[in-house]
Design a protein around this motif. Structure first.
Motif, PDB file in Angstrom:
ATOM      1  N   GLN A   1     -51.027 -48.144  65.360  1.00  0.00           N
ATOM      2  CA  GLN A   1     -49.963 -48.684  64.672  1.00  0.00           C
ATOM      3  C   GLN A   1     -50.229 -49.893  64.050  1.00  0.00           C
ATOM      4  N   TRP A   2     -51.143 -50.258  63.339  1.00  0.00           N
ATOM      5  CA  TRP A   2     -51.421 -51.280  62.646  1.00  0.00           C
ATOM      6  C   TRP A   2     -50.408 -52.145  61.886  1.00  0.00           C
ATOM      7  N   GLN A   3     -49.405 -51.420  60.998  1.00  0.00           N
ATOM      8  CA  GLN A   3     -48.470 -51.933  60.282  1.00  0.00           C
ATOM      9  C   GLN A   3     -47.535 -52.578  61.396  1.00  0.00           C
ATOM     10  N   LEU A   4     -47.359 -52.063  62.447  1.00  0.00           N
ATOM     11  CA  LEU A   4     -46.347 -52.891  63.302  1.00  0.00           C
ATOM     12  C   LEU A   4     -47.136 -53.824  64.079  1.00  0.00           C
ATOM     13  N   ALA A   5     -48.245 -53.839  64.273  1.00  0.00           N
ATOM     14  CA  ALA A   5     -49.107 -54.906  64.875  1.00  0.00           C
ATOM     15  C   ALA A   5     -48.944 -56.193  63.866  1.00  0.00           C
ATOM     16  N   MET A   6     -49.162 -55.759  62.849  1.00  0.00           N
ATOM     17  CA  MET A   6     -48.925 -56.898  61.660  1.00  0.00           C
ATOM     18  C   MET A   6     -47.746 -57.608  61.471  1.00  0.00           C
ATOM     19  N   HIS A   7     -46.620 -56.718  61.522  1.00  0.00           N
ATOM     20  CA  HIS A   7     -45.207 -57.310  61.513  1.00  0.00           C
ATOM     21  C   HIS A   7     -45.037 -58.119  62.676  1.00  0.00           C
TER      22      HIS A   7
END
Length: 481
Positions: free
Chosen positions: A236-242
């Motif tokens: 979940q790279w998008q959530l990690a970035m968020h």
């Protein structure tokens, strides 16, 4: 040992003198050695308490519990709740769960009632010793002893389950806290999130982090890092970035773990541009990159087909005094192989041996794939340094001069060789150095005749003899020695 009676001569010794003798013992001492120091001393209650306190202040936690245990074995002086709690707590600090359990069990024989502090210290000792089953047993025993477990009891037990890879049990304990009206704190939350991260449960980890906000428990860096790592494992790279962005909003300083986990999430998601962007952000926020940060970013570049960037990062590790690992080498070799840079890949593989880094199956596969990418008509007397930084370019030149060219001189005394550097007009923004000028200066500094070609100013022409290469090898070996 302590006073034994039975006609043995004994004398009173000041607590400071006893502690001084004990402090001379080496760490991880055997009970028998402590016994020799205490053997002819009379330890009354005050002397025992003072001696234990002095050892605790000197951070000799390994001795505190043993002194209490040996005193109990000898009989005579009867320790109180304070001495037991001090002894068990010291065992936890010394990671001696066996002795902590022995002291807790000894409280009954000494007619001292165990309290919450005694149990908590023993559970903590079991947690540090990797004994999650015992920690759970002790937590259950508190209910039987009609003692109300507090937030420390639960947090230590959850941590024991987390270390034991028992994420389901950790979550169960966390849920039990609300049922027993024990308010969870940041440690309880963070430890449970960490257990979910190790169990690859990113949804639960994210849910717990969100519930902290609703419960008005302020999340810390550890809470965020564990959740980001869980997202990384769950792809979940998008959530990690968020979440990384949320740390700034929460006025928390992201550390190297925050960045490394986020970079790794982007790497797994095939987002090499984002991984490189995060890596560059580390220096701007004064976070020092470690080997994990470098490896994850190099791997992201390798997957994205960006061999020049991978090579640039690998060269940057040396300048930053970060020791490259087999993962660093393997990823960079693979990147060069995929980019058709078989010579550079072979050089990196050879340099592993010199750096005393043991190659693994991934390294061998990467270099074999690179060798297979070599075109049948490749001319070994021509070296292409396009897209390389100055440092990486010179690494390639060194290997080329020392390993590739020497066999070609067996039948010829002199050869004209070419290094393609380009004009420098189309170099990337991260390649700020003039490769041609740097390599030319290095060659001349080593006594090798080289000049810019008149008909093609993007090339260096070398006039080489076997003696030039032999002299260079000798010179470089002297420098390394």
């Amino acid at each position: 040992m302590a006073y034994r009676g039975g006609g043995k001569s004994t004398w009173n010794t000041p607590p400071g003198d006893i502690a001084e003798q004990l402090l001379k013992l080496k760490p991880h001492v055997a009970p028998e050695d402590v016994n020799q120091v205490l053997g002819r001393q009379r330890l009354d209650h005050n002397t025992l308490s003072s001696t234990m306190q002095e050892l605790k202040e000197q951070k000799r936690f390994d001795l505190v519990g043993i002194v209490l245990s040996e005193t109990l074995t000898a009989g005579g002086t009867m320790p109180g709740p304070k001495e037991f709690t001090t002894g068990i707590s010291a065992c936890a600090r010394a990671k001696n769960w066996q002795l902590a359990m022995h002291l807790l069990e000894s409280m009954g024989n000494a007619k001292v009632t165990a309290n919450v502090f005694s149990y908590n210290s023993t559970i903590s000792a079991c947690e540090k010793g990797g004994q999650w089953q015992l920690a759970m047993h002790l937590l259950g025993s508190m209910r039987k002893a009609k003692l109300d477990a507090d937030v420390i009891s639960y947090s230590s037990s959850i941590s024991a389950c987390e270390k034991g890879g028992e994420w389901q049990m950790a979550v169960h304990l966390f849920d039990s806290m609300s049922k027993t009206k024990v308010e969870a704190d940041v440690i309880s939350y963070s430890t449970t999130i960490s257990a979910c991260e190790k169990g690859w449960q990113w949804q639960l980890a994210a849910q717990l982090l969100d519930s902290m906000r609703k419960a008005k428990v302020e999340a810390n860096v550890i809470s965020y890092n564990s959740t980001i790592s869980a997202c990384e494992k769950g792809g979940q790279w998008q959530l990690a970035m968020h979440l990384l962005g949320s740390m700034r909003k929460a006025k928390l300083d992201a550390d190297v773990i925050s960045y490394s986990s986020s970079i790794s999430a982007c790497e797994k998601g095939g987002e090499w541009q984002m991984a490189v962007h995060l890596f560059d952000s580390m220096s701007k926020t004064k976070v020092e990159a470690d080997v994990i940060s470098y490896n994850s970013t190099i791997s992201a570049c390798e997957k994205g087909g960006q061999w020049p960037l991978a090579m640039h990062l690998f060269d940057s590790m040396r300048k930053a005094l970060v020791e490259a690992t087999v993962i660093s080498y393997s990823s960079t070799i693979s990147a060069c192989g995929k980019g058709g840079q078989w010579q550079l890949a072979m050089h990196l593989f050879d340099s592993m041996r010199k750096a005393l880094v043991e190659a693994n199956v991934i390294s061998y596969n990467a270099v074999l794939e690179a060798a297979c990418s070599m075109a049948p008509g490749d001319d070994p007397t021509i070296l292409d340094l396009h897209d390389l930084s100055a440092g990486a370019g010179w690494m390639d030149v060194e290997w080329w001069l020392l390993e590739v060219l020497p066999p070609l001189f067996r039948s010829k005394k002199r050869r004209r060789c070419i290094i393609i550097t380009g004009w420098g007009k189309s170099r990337k923004t991260w390649q700020k150095s003039d490769v041609q000028a740097f390599v030319l200066a290095k060659l001349k500094g080593h006594g090798i005749a080289a000049e810019v070609q008149k008909e093609n100013k993007g090339r260096l022409e070398l006039d080489l003899t076997p003696s030039d290469l032999a002299a260079l090898r000798a010179k470089l070996q002297d420098v390394s020695n």
